[in-house]
Design an enzyme around this catalytic site. Structure first.
Site, PDB file in Angstrom:
ATOM      1  N   HIS B 243     -26.048  42.904  66.785  1.00  0.00           N
ATOM      2  CA  HIS B 243     -25.806  44.507  67.221  1.00  0.00           C
ATOM      3  C   HIS B 243     -24.138  44.440  66.862  1.00  0.00           C
ATOM      4  CE1 HIS B 243     -24.932  48.150  68.965  1.00  0.00           C
ATOM      5  NE2 HIS B 243     -26.400  48.284  69.048  1.00  0.00           N
ATOM      6  N   ARG B 264     -22.229  55.134  67.641  1.00  0.00           N
ATOM      7  CA  ARG B 264     -21.874  55.557  66.221  1.00  0.00           C
ATOM      8  C   ARG B 264     -22.635  56.812  65.956  1.00  0.00           C
ATOM      9  NH1 ARG B 264     -24.072  51.201  63.058  1.00  0.00           N
ATOM     10  NH2 ARG B 264     -25.452  50.550  64.911  1.00  0.00           N
TER      11      ARG B 264
END
Lengths: 168, 581, 238
Positions: B243, B264
């Site tokens: 990640h 994001r």
């Protein structure tokens, strides 16, 4: 000392012992239930304002409320008997009540006053918390008020009670 | 401690034994109960039921097509594109098709409550790598809501819970039919033999074997290791997802904890130490909203090229949305960063790629069946759903969807399978193997061994790999395996974390080996598997899945490749191939 | 990170060390430790440092290390907290770690939380939906229902409130803060049909009336929930 005076003092001793035992019981079981009273933690919390100690005051109020409640009850139980003596014989009543003006008893009465004041004022505080739903922070502030009033009341009352001891 | 042949154990008989109590395990129990209410169901969990594992740690949310403007096809294409076409398309299709059903089930019968749009319908938010905003969530701590409610459902169905019980090995009868498994009750140190008609393995992945890793402590590849020891084939083991935004908190255990993908999705920017938005040179079109593999590799490249921060990270910054908005949308993340003395709401936070999810796992069919009759595998333990890279939000969808499927299969399968009598010799051997480190004669403590494994995997089999590093890792793993044979821990059998760590690291080593071997074989860069010596995606050679099996804990693994089938959609049909850099 | 830890373990006792006392179950087990500090450092990091550098046999529990699993509850300097959510004091004050109060101790810092779950189970913690619920209910986020529920969600069932309550850990039964908080959520949830049963339970002898306004729960909750407010609201609403 007369027999009835002796009986009263014996009763008072039992009452005091019961209060001490009850206090120990409350504090010991608190240790098992929620970690117990941490006087130092309370002080640290007051000084350092650490967030997880917000409830320390309330926790102490809870213990003290129980203890003072029991203390007042235990003393009143004895007091009912000695007042009841008047119905039996005013002379006996006077004999017992002469004891109430001894210095030791006066100190005891000061403690009693503290217990009464705290228990009553804290009871009112709980009433306010319950009805107005003020939350933890305000409950703590109300407790500060209860503390101040209790100590002020106890100090003033003690001055009156103890005055004859120190007065010339 | 008693000698090897005097290990005492208790026996427990059940219809369906489920190993693992996360999203997949509990969903399986629920569906198994619904499918055949009379069945005796046993949930076996190494930690606390419903509270250990990673479904609980899901932050962002759950991908499901519930908006009429969205389509199952779009979700499938996103999943396949994200997976770089390595997915088993039948599994990906099952995921996409069932996710809306399971979301409805979670809402209407399990009792989860997901966030709503102003008009009262379920809200869906943006996640990276998706053509439609389809991520259902509850704040930024979605997993707590899902797992708490699933845990509550366990009280309704009254399944037997073996909490703090570690499954050790699958055991078979004299004819080689699955008979159940051996277990160790951590809280008491006593051994249990569970005999079951059907066994479901849903323990979760093995990403904790990396120095910087996101998952909960329990995730040590126990299920996959158990299946490998039983000779089952696994696939795509080289596909370990990193990640891109793991927290950097120094030596604290919090290091590696994920800052959720929704950041994001909502428009957070990534900067290197020079203040450049470096995604512009890796994926100028999608920038930070590119898939995890791309962003993680970009960050890693920046860090190793010396453009990272002093602590070895890059910076994520979402404060341009306004402190208030950030705090409202991501309260959990803001709190998490404040805890380490930074503040997501008002400024940039240091992050690093963190080992997160294992796409590889046991080979299953869409009904969670495996090569062994009576053995089902669901969730992260299974491979193939996500191919070479998992989309954010597809993880909890996978565990719950395939948990349901495993439950349905188990319910219909349990009636037709009799209880078998496990082979006593292998039962005894399993218990003896588990007992060996406890007050054993060895000299090796499990904690340094785990730490060395984490360092090794991070350095030589991490975000970017090459032949030299992987070969070194192979040698080093053999040495670690040698040390693992000398493991010894002091102390009582009761709740002894050191003993448990010893058993964990053994499993991790088994899985680590499969990762390194598969990574060596795949000479290309695809999805989460990046080779600096083979930087291109090679569709001509490597649209193949690497399978692996081993005959025993000490024998060398056997590897072969299988071409990926494209029953639904071929990679050529895709103009933009989401290319690997 | 490994480097930091190793230097600290190998070197002389650093000046910024931390003195830790851990309550142990086994008689004779070592209880005093000194660990090197780093920033940020949580009580969980302290326990891990003790386990790795001093005594591997020490018993404690944790899982997610980011305050989501709720399994690392311990008592730090007398009060129950989640170890992973509690930073060590910056001024180098010694830290005393003990198992959570109000629960039977299993080993060292590990407690048996069954009393907590027994109460949790009693409030029917799962939603009892109407038979015909097939589609997710349409409920606006700013409806009164959600405004009542939202602040009470995200409970991780760690038992810290139970352990900080002056009543719940006692010998008489009390549903306790977490279970009552859950009851409040479900009582307000329009999808649920078991409202009356829950209201009967919470207004019964083991329910809200046993709360004594200590606010231990609300001040201890590692997720910042306010179970005391939920209890008050249940009292008013019944």
């Amino acid at each position: 000392m007369t027999a009835v005076q002796f009986a009263f003092l014996a009763g008072l001793t039992v009452v005091s012992a019961a209060i001490v035992a009850f206090t120990a019981l409350v504090l010991l079981s608190a240790r098992r239930i929620d970690g117990g009273p941490h006087l130092l933690a309370v002080l640290r919390a007051r000084l350092g304002r650490s967030p997880y100690d917000l409830a320390e005051g309330n926790r102490w109020a809870f213990y003290v409320h129980r203890i003072t409640g029991f203390a007042v009850f235990a003393f009143l139980a004895l007091h009912l008997l000695d007042v009841g003596l008047y119905a039996l014989s005013p002379a006996l009543f006077d004999e017992v009540h002469a004891l109430y003006s001894t210095p030791l008893m006066r100190v005891f009465e000061c403690g009693l006053l503290f217990a009464l004041l705290f228990h009553a004022l804290n009871g009112l505080r709980l009433l306010v918390i319950d009805l107005a739903d003020v939350g933890a922070r305000a409950a703590g502030r109300l407790l500060d008020g209860v503390g101040v009033l209790t100590f002020a009341g106890t100090a003033a009352g003690s001055a009156v009670i103890l005055w004859p001891v120190f007065a010339p | 401690m008693p000698s090897d042949d005097a290990v005492h154990y208790e026996e427990l008989t059940t219809d369906v034994a489920i190993v693992g109590a996360g999203g997949a395990g509990l969903m399986c129990a629920l569906h198994c109960h619904a499918g055949a209410p009379g069945l005796d169901i046993t949930v076996i969990s190494k930690g606390a039921v419903g509270r250990s594992g990673c479904t609980r740690m899901v932050q962002g949310g759950y991908n499901a097509v519930i908006d009429p403007a969205d389509s199952l096809d779009a979700h499938l294409v996103d999943t396949l594109r994200g997976g770089k076409y390595l997915n088993d398309q039948r599994l990906a299709d099952a995921l996409v098709r069932d996710a809306p059903k399971v979301i409805r089930e979670l809402e209407t019968t399990v009792g989860c409550f997901f966030d709503r749009r102003p008009d009262g319908a379920i809200k869906q938010k943006a996640f990276a790598g998706q053509s439609f905003d389809r991520t259902v969530h509850r704040g930024d701590l979605t997993g707590i809501e899902i797992m708490s409610r699933l845990r509550d459902q366990m009280f309704r169905i009254g399944a037997r819970e073996l909490e703090d019980v570690r499954a050790l090995d699958l055991v078979f009868d004299a004819e080689g039919e699955l008979a159940g498994m051996t277990c160790l009750e951590i809280a008491t140190g006593r051994f249990i033999l569970v005999r079951a008609r059907v066994v479901v393995v849903a323990t979760g992945g093995a990403a904790t074997m990396y120095r910087i890793a996101a998952p909960a402590r329990e995730k040590t590849g126990d299920g996959v290791a158990m299946c490998l020891r039983a000779g089952l084939p696994v696939r795509d083991m080289e596909m370990m997802q990193f990640h891109p935004t793991g927290l950097l908190a120094g030596a604290s255990r919090m290091t590696g904890a994920v800052l959720e993908e929704g950041l994001r999705g909502a428009g957070a920017h990534l900067f290197n130490a020079r203040g450049e938005r470096f995604m512009a040179s890796y994926d100028p079109e999608r920038m930070e909203r590119s898939t995890r593999d791309v962003v993680a590799r970009a960050s890693y490249t920046e860090i190793t090229a010396g453009r990272g921060t002093e602590a070895g990270g890059v910076l994520i910054d979402i404060s341009h949305l306004g402190a208030e908005a950030v705090e409202r949308s991501f309260p959990g993340m803001v709190q998490r960063t404040r805890q380490i003395g930074q503040d997501l709401a008002t400024g940039p936070v240091e992050v690093s790629p963190t080992a997160h999810f294992h796409m590889g796992g046991v080979v299953i069919d869409p009904h969670c069946r495996t090569a062994v009759d009576g053995l089902l595998v669901a969730g992260e333990d299974a491979g193939g759903v996500h191919g070479a890279n998992r989309l954010g939000g597809n993880g909890v969808a996978e565990s719950t969807v395939f948990g349901c499927r495993a439950g349905d299969t188990a319910a219909s399968m349990a009636g037709g399978r009799g209880l078998r009598t496990p082979d006593p010799a292998s039962v005894a051997a399993s218990f003896a193997r588990a007992l060996a480190p406890l007050d054993g004669p060895g000299t090796e403590s499990p904690f340094p061994l785990t730490r060395d494994l984490k360092d090794l995997m991070w350095a030589d089999c991490g975000v970017v790999r090459d032949a030299k590093g992987l070969s070194e890792a192979r040698t080093a793993l053999a040495a670690l395996g040698e040390r693992a044979r000398r493991l010894a821990v002091p102390g009582p059998a009761v709740f002894n974390p050191a003993w448990q760590e010893a058993l964990d690291v053994r499993n991790q080593l088994i899985v680590a080996r499969t990762i390194v071997e598969s990574a060596l074989l795949r000479e290309e860069t695809r999805g989460a598997h990046a080779r600096s010596d083979f930087p291109d995606r090679r569709d001509d050679v490597w649209l193949r899945s690497i399978r692996l099996t081993s005959d025993g804990p000490d024998s060398d693994p056997r590897l072969w490749t299988v071409p990926v089938e494209f029953p639904l959609r071929g990679p050529d049909a895709d103009a933009e191939s989401g290319g690997a850099r | 990170m490994g480097r930091l830890r190793r230097t600290a373990a190998a070197g002389r006792p650093p000046d910024d060390g931390l003195t830790v006392t851990i309550q142990r179950g086994d008689p004779g087990a070592r209880t005093g430790f000194r660990v090197a500090t780093f920033t940020p450092m949580t009580v969980l990091d302290v326990l891990l440092a003790v386990q790795r550098e001093h005594d591997p046999s020490i018993g404690f529990r944790f899982s997610c290390r980011v305050g989501m699993c709720g399994t690392c509850g311990v008592r730090v300097n007398g009060r129950s907290v989640l170890a992973c959510q509690t930073p060590v004091p910056e001024n180098g004050e010694p830290v005393a770690i003990a198992p959570m109060a109000g629960f039977p101790v299993v080993r060292d810092l590990i407690v048996d939380t069954t009393p907590f779950w027994d109460e949790w189970r009693r409030v029917t913690p799962y939603v009892v939906p109407a038979e015909d619920a097939a589609e997710p209910a349409r409920i606006a986020p700013d409806s009164p229902e959600r405004r009542a529920i939202d602040p009470s969600l995200d409970c991780v069932q760690c038992g810290v409130c139970f352990s900080s309550c002056g009543i719940a850990g006692g010998s008489r039964t009390f549903l306790g803060p977490a279970a009552l908080n859950r009851a409040l959520v479900l009582v307000n949830d329009s999808r649920d049909t078991a409202t009356q049963e829950r209201l009967d339970l919470v207004s019964g002898p083991d329910g809200v009336d046993r709360c004594h306004y200590i606010y231990g729960c609300s001040s201890a909750c590692p997720k910042g929930l306010d179970p005391a407010a939920s209890i008050r609201r249940l009292r008013r609403g019944r």
